[in-house]
Design an enzyme around this catalytic site. Structure first.
Site, mmCIF file in Angstrom:
data_model
loop_
_atom_site.group_PDB
_atom_site.id
_atom_site.type_symbol
_atom_site.label_atom_id
_atom_site.label_comp_id
_atom_site.label_asym_id
_atom_site.label_seq_id
_atom_site.Cartn_x
_atom_site.Cartn_y
_atom_site.Cartn_z
ATOM 1 N N ASP A 128 0.865 -1.167 0.000
ATOM 2 C CA ASP A 128 0.000 0.000 0.000
ATOM 3 C C ASP A 128 0.907 1.225 0.000
ATOM 4 O O ASP A 128 2.091 1.122 0.328
ATOM 5 C CB ASP A 128 -0.889 -0.029 1.248
ATOM 6 C CG ASP A 128 -1.807 1.169 1.345
ATOM 7 O OD1 ASP A 128 -2.350 1.587 0.299
ATOM 8 O OD2 ASP A 128 -1.976 1.701 2.453
ATOM 9 N N ASP B 77 -0.192 5.074 0.916
ATOM 10 C CA ASP B 77 -0.456 6.016 2.006
ATOM 11 C C ASP B 77 -0.466 5.301 3.347
ATOM 12 O O ASP B 77 -1.205 4.333 3.547
ATOM 13 C CB ASP B 77 -1.796 6.709 1.771
ATOM 14 C CG ASP B 77 -1.769 7.585 0.530
ATOM 15 O OD1 ASP B 77 -1.212 8.694 0.605
ATOM 16 O OD2 ASP B 77 -2.285 7.156 -0.511
#
Length: 231
Positions: free
Chosen positions: A25, A27
């Site tokens: 991922d 953020d």
């Protein structure tokens, strides 16, 4: 890894064979962006007369922009036309001024010795901006996948399955590094093993427990720990 961190008693989704792909991922994992983004959104909504606290907005972490908008419109009604543009301009300016990459991100990626990609709820324009600011873009390009490419965002498995297909790797051979319950849920639903990351500034005291409850195999608070877990 800090031995005091909570973790599952045994891996629940371990691959039958070696790891063939590590999916990150963005953020809250590669970049410490979640508090900046959620504060900007909450402040902008407030200026448009739509009151929401930072803690309330942080509950949206890991979700796609379209899903967040749907949640907000269910609460507030149709959002003002100018809100999205205003928020985005302020967010990009705040990122330019204050965004930091997560400690050890570049070194971990460079030293993994495995195929890597990004599967993010952010759109490609935002990913180019944030990854460019933190010097991480070229470590992943062109293997950067956005929720805008699939029908359903996290916690649905669509984005992770899309990333694995594009990378030509069986989902069962994928290891996912995620900071949100929505992301961990999506990874598990895709048949992948998930590592819960709690090194971001948005993580609260109960964050590790929430990630474990979503299905994370183990919890880490520094990205360098990914290397050993991927072996």
């Amino acid at each position: 890894m800090d031995s005091t961190l909570p973790q599952a008693s045994a891996p629940r989704h371990r691959q039958a064979g070696p790891v063939g792909l590590v999916i990150f991922d963005c953020d809250g994992v590669l970049i410490d962006s979640e508090v900046l983004a959620c504060r900007t959104a909450a402040e902008t909504l407030g200026e448009f007369g739509l009151a929401i606290t930072l803690d309330e907005y942080l509950q949206f972490v890991g979700r796609s922009a379209r899903d967040i908008r749907a949640e907000l419109e269910a609460r507030f009604g149709t959002l003002p036309a100018a809100l999205q543009t205003t928020e985005r301009e302020r967010l990009f300016a705040r990122f330019t001024a204050d965004l930091k990459g997560m400690a050890g991100a570049a070194e971990t990626i460079a030293g993994l010795g495995l195929p890597v990609c990004i599967a993010s709820s952010s759109d490609h324009e935002r990913l180019r901006h944030t990854l460019g600011l933190t010097g991480l873009h070229d470590l992943f390009q062109p293997h950067i996948f956005s929720a805008t490419e699939v029908a359903r965002g996290k916690p649905a498995p669509d984005l992770f399955l899309h990333a694995a297909a594009r990378m030509g790797v069986d989902p069962a051979a994928c290891l996912v590094v995620e900071d949100s319950p929505a992301g961990v849920t999506a990874a598990v639903a895709a048949g992948m093993r998930a590592i819960g990351f709690i090194g971001g500034s948005h993580c609260r005291a109960d964050h590790a427990d929430r990630l474990l409850a979503a299905g994370a195999d183990t919890i880490i608070d520094r990205l360098s720990a990914v290397t050993a877990l991927a072996r």
